[in-house]
Design an enzyme around this catalytic site. Structure first.
Site, PDB file in Angstrom:
ATOM      1  N   HIS A 197      -4.664  -0.514   0.725  1.00  0.00           N
ATOM      2  CA  HIS A 197      -4.225  -0.856  -0.624  1.00  0.00           C
ATOM      3  C   HIS A 197      -5.352  -1.491  -1.434  1.00  0.00           C
ATOM      4  O   HIS A 197      -6.022  -2.399  -0.947  1.00  0.00           O
ATOM      5  CB  HIS A 197      -3.060  -1.860  -0.583  1.00  0.00           C
ATOM      6  CG  HIS A 197      -1.991  -1.520   0.385  1.00  0.00           C
ATOM      7  ND1 HIS A 197      -1.357  -2.474   1.160  1.00  0.00           N
ATOM      8  CD2 HIS A 197      -1.425  -0.332   0.710  1.00  0.00           C
ATOM      9  CE1 HIS A 197      -0.446  -1.889   1.913  1.00  0.00           C
ATOM     10  NE2 HIS A 197      -0.476  -0.587   1.672  1.00  0.00           N
ATOM     11  N   TYR A 204      -4.175 -13.949   3.014  1.00  0.00           N
ATOM     12  CA  TYR A 204      -4.724 -13.432   1.763  1.00  0.00           C
ATOM     13  C   TYR A 204      -4.744 -14.579   0.747  1.00  0.00           C
ATOM     14  O   TYR A 204      -3.702 -15.153   0.433  1.00  0.00           O
ATOM     15  CB  TYR A 204      -3.845 -12.347   1.140  1.00  0.00           C
ATOM     16  CG  TYR A 204      -3.435 -11.179   1.990  1.00  0.00           C
ATOM     17  CD1 TYR A 204      -4.012  -9.927   1.813  1.00  0.00           C
ATOM     18  CD2 TYR A 204      -2.396 -11.294   2.918  1.00  0.00           C
ATOM     19  CE1 TYR A 204      -3.588  -8.826   2.541  1.00  0.00           C
ATOM     20  CE2 TYR A 204      -1.963 -10.202   3.663  1.00  0.00           C
ATOM     21  CZ  TYR A 204      -2.573  -8.971   3.470  1.00  0.00           C
ATOM     22  OH  TYR A 204      -2.137  -7.888   4.185  1.00  0.00           O
TER      23      TYR A 204
END
Length: 430
Positions: free
Chosen positions: A63, A126
């Site tokens: 992604h 993240y």
């Protein structure tokens, strides 16, 4: 702490010290001051996400989210892979590495991220510089694409149906670079900037009411990297009137405050153009660190606009002087008078340098593109300092008229019977 580059431009690997003892270990997984000093972009994270994976072989990706991120492992170990999906020569470039505590990777916007867990009970982190949104558009590429040929170390387990359906590289639409926004795009400087930045979002006064904060919501700020503010209220004499004073403050200060808020919230660079009028003109040449001392309302609003702009972490305050460009200006007026046989009276005790809008725009764009230090810069035309009368005489000679047809006069005499704003005697910027 060490940072190393990879074959993908902007993708950086960080080696973070891990301090262990009989109790376990400790590391500074995000330490802005140290990491920026080591070479990490100051990307301004606003959200921290953690993905927990029960079994080895879990595979996620590939992604390219519309934001920058710093990825790392809190527990366990992963095989990570990245594919550059940005528009440009590096499109399709790949990089792989194993990550465990003590290794982090900075992933710029447009570079697709993926990983496969190598151990059970792996926690993947993240740190991102935009809030997650269900409306965010992702660019993806298939985990098994033959072109990128990623050699996954384990059989793929727990791959989502959505990830399985991602396109092959040949079908991916590259992620375009962030765009610039030019405000005041219909002015002399705005038109010159548009010529240099043809892909910019060019907004004229008809497109956006600078004095309406809500109007700015129509701009896709997540797709922007730089705001060039070429808009200004420049009617120096009218600014001394009640209506002009309010208009000058609205455009030169209040609107700039809105731009500053947007630039800070979205991590953008704000370029605001200022003027020699922030000085009183007592010094023959003004330096970038000279104390501000504006004489009139226009100069006061430009000085206030500078103060507001300086609150933005990524900002350029670009002072200039005596700008001429496409449209009505002093030189074009003198040309017309020379051709019409008029012999004008022109001020001969104000000193400065002309600046063409084209060279001002080129200087501004160069500052941004070369990553010049943020802060105050002077960008003007070069050559010797001249008076308005000197320039008028040169124009007359170029039009075939006698330079003596221009009569020099002091500012005081020229202003008799007129309602003129005070002007700096010396406008040259060092």
């Amino acid at each position: 702490m060490q940072i190393s580059e990879t074959p993908i431009p902007g993708l950086l690997v960080l080696n973070i010290p891990v301090h262990g003892d009989n109790r376990g270990w400790f590391m500074e997984n995000w330490q802005r001051q140290k990491m920026v000093a080591a070479g990490l972009p100051d990307f301004g994270p606003v959200q921290h996400n953690v993905s927990y994976n029960t079994s080895a072989g879990a595979t996620r990706g590939i992604h390219a989210e519309p934001w920058d991120k710093l990825v790392s492992v809190i527990a366990g170990r992963v095989f990570s892979a990245w594919v550059d999906l940005r528009e440009g020569d590096s499109f399709g470039a790949t990089f792989t590495i194993e990550i465990e505590p003590g290794v982090a990777v900075f992933v710029p916007r447009g570079v697709a991220n993926s990983y496969q867990t190598l151990e059970d009970k792996t926690a993947y982190s993240y740190l991102v510089n935009a809030h997650w949104s269900a409306d965010a558009e992702y660019t993806n590429v298939n985990l098994t694409d033959e072109t990128i040929a990623i050699d996954w170390p384990l059989p793929m387990a727990e791959v989502s149906d959505k990830d399985k359906a991602h396109p092959r590289l040949g079908d991916v639409v590259p992620v375009p670079p962030r765009r610039s926004v030019i405000l005041g795009a219909d002015g002399q400087l705005g038109r010159a900037l548009r010529a240099l930045l043809p892909d910019a979002i060019a907004l004229t006064r008809a497109d956006l009411d600078l004095t309406d904060p809500a109007a700015y919501d129509s701009v896709p700020w997540d797709d922007v990297d730089t705001i060039y503010n070429a808009a200004a209220y420049t009617a120096v004499d009218a600014a001394e009137t009640p209506d002009g004073r309010r208009a000058a403050w609205a455009v030169n200060v209040t609107a700039v405050a809105t731009m500053a808020r947007i630039a800070t919230e979205h991590g953008l660079t704000l370029v605001n153009v200022s003027s020699d009028y922030v000085f009183d003109g007592t010094a023959e040449s003004h330096t970038t660190d000279e104390a501000l001392s504006p004489l009139g309302v226009y100069g006061q609003t430009k000085a206030a606009g500078e103060a507001v702009t300086s609150t933005v972490p990524r900002h350029y305050i670009v002072r200039t002087s005596w700008v001429i460009g496409d449209g009505g200006n002093f030189v074009s007026t003198m040309q017309r008078l020379a051709r019409d046989g008029v012999s004008p009276t022109v001020v001969d005790d104000q000193h400065g340098r002309l600046t063409t809008a084209a060279e001002l725009a080129a200087g501004i764009v160069d500052l941004v593109r070369t990553g010049a230090p943020y802060g105050i810069h002077h960008v003007t035309g070069g050559g010797p300092v001249k008076t308005w009368a000197d320039i008028a005489r040169e124009v007359f000679e170029a039009e075939g008229r006698d330079a003596a047809d221009v009569t020099g006069v002091s500012t005081k005499v020229y202003g008799e019977g007129k309602q003129l704003a005070p002007r700096p005697r010396h406008s040259a910027l060092d």
